[in-house]
Design a protein around this motif. Structure first.
Motif, short mmCIF file in Angstrom:
data_model
loop_
_atom_site.label_atom_id
_atom_site.label_comp_id
_atom_site.label_asym_id
_atom_site.label_seq_id
_atom_site.Cartn_x
_atom_site.Cartn_y
_atom_site.Cartn_z
N GLU A 1 39.59 35.50 35.62
CA GLU A 1 40.12 34.81 36.80
C GLU A 1 39.49 33.42 36.92
O GLU A 1 40.18 32.43 37.18
N LYS B 1 48.45 30.52 47.42
CA LYS B 1 47.31 30.88 48.28
C LYS B 1 46.16 31.46 47.48
O LYS B 1 45.00 31.28 47.84
N HIS B 2 46.48 32.20 46.42
CA HIS B 2 45.43 32.89 45.67
C HIS B 2 46.00 33.33 44.33
O HIS B 2 47.19 33.63 44.24
N PRO C 1 42.72 39.62 46.95
CA PRO C 1 41.79 39.10 47.96
C PRO C 1 41.50 40.15 49.02
O PRO C 1 42.24 41.12 49.18
N LYS D 1 41.22 38.08 54.42
CA LYS D 1 41.78 36.80 53.96
C LYS D 1 43.30 36.86 54.00
O LYS D 1 43.95 35.91 54.46
N TRP E 1 45.87 34.43 56.24
CA TRP E 1 47.00 33.67 55.73
C TRP E 1 48.29 34.09 56.41
O TRP E 1 49.13 33.25 56.76
#
Length: 162
Positions: free
Chosen positions: A122, A143-144, A149, A153, A157
């Motif tokens: 990652e 966002k990720h 996550p 978190k 969002w």
């Protein structure tokens, strides 16, 4: 033909779009992320469409291109780095910080330890040009990417969509 009220049309246009770019069929991480997001938007009463997109699908490829990347998995990152991945069965241990939050989702095969096992890839993914799965895109914005996550978190969002 049914007539649509103006407010109905506005509500349809205001629907948020949440996409999870992942493997097809979904791996444990992609499946868990999709399920948690669906549960959270229901719990938070958010008007949103959740869609899983395979990382090889044109939509995922085009999105990754906008970031100067190509979509891929930890295995692809490992190949680029010339690293042989150890594919061992990873199961949650009793001390996992995620067990309490995710107990009901363990059916997916995901575990915090799995994400930790893949963390190196990652962290290297964007460096080698890969948008690593699973990736969360909300209303066209990344966002990720690369792991699952924390629920807190995700909740943060998603709450921004209210």
């Amino acid at each position: 033909m049914l007539k649509m009220k103006i407010t109905d049309k506005i509500n349809m246009n205001d629907k948020n779009r949440i996409e999870i770019i992942g493997t097809q069929p979904p791996c444990p991480r992609c499946r868990l992320l999709t399920d948690v997001i669906k549960d959270k938007i229901s719990e938070l009463k958010i008007n949103a469409e959740v869609k899983h997109i395979g990382f090889k699908e044109p939509e995922a490829v085009e999105f990754a291109k906008t970031l100067g990347l190509q979509p891929g998995t930890s295995s692809i990152v490992a190949q680029i780095l010339n690293i042989v991945m150890e594919h061992k069965k990873i199961t949650p241990d009793d001390n996992s910080p995620f067990n309490v939050e995710y107990d009901e989702y363990l059916y997916t095969g995901w575990s915090y330890e799995l994400d930790e096992h893949l963390r190196y890839f990652e962290n290297k993914a964007q460096e080698v040009g890969i948008l690593m799965t699973p990736a969360i895109v909300i209303n066209g914005k990344l966002k990720h990417a690369g792991s699952v996550p924390r629920i807190s978190k995700l909740t943060e969002w998603l709450s921004e969509l209210k």
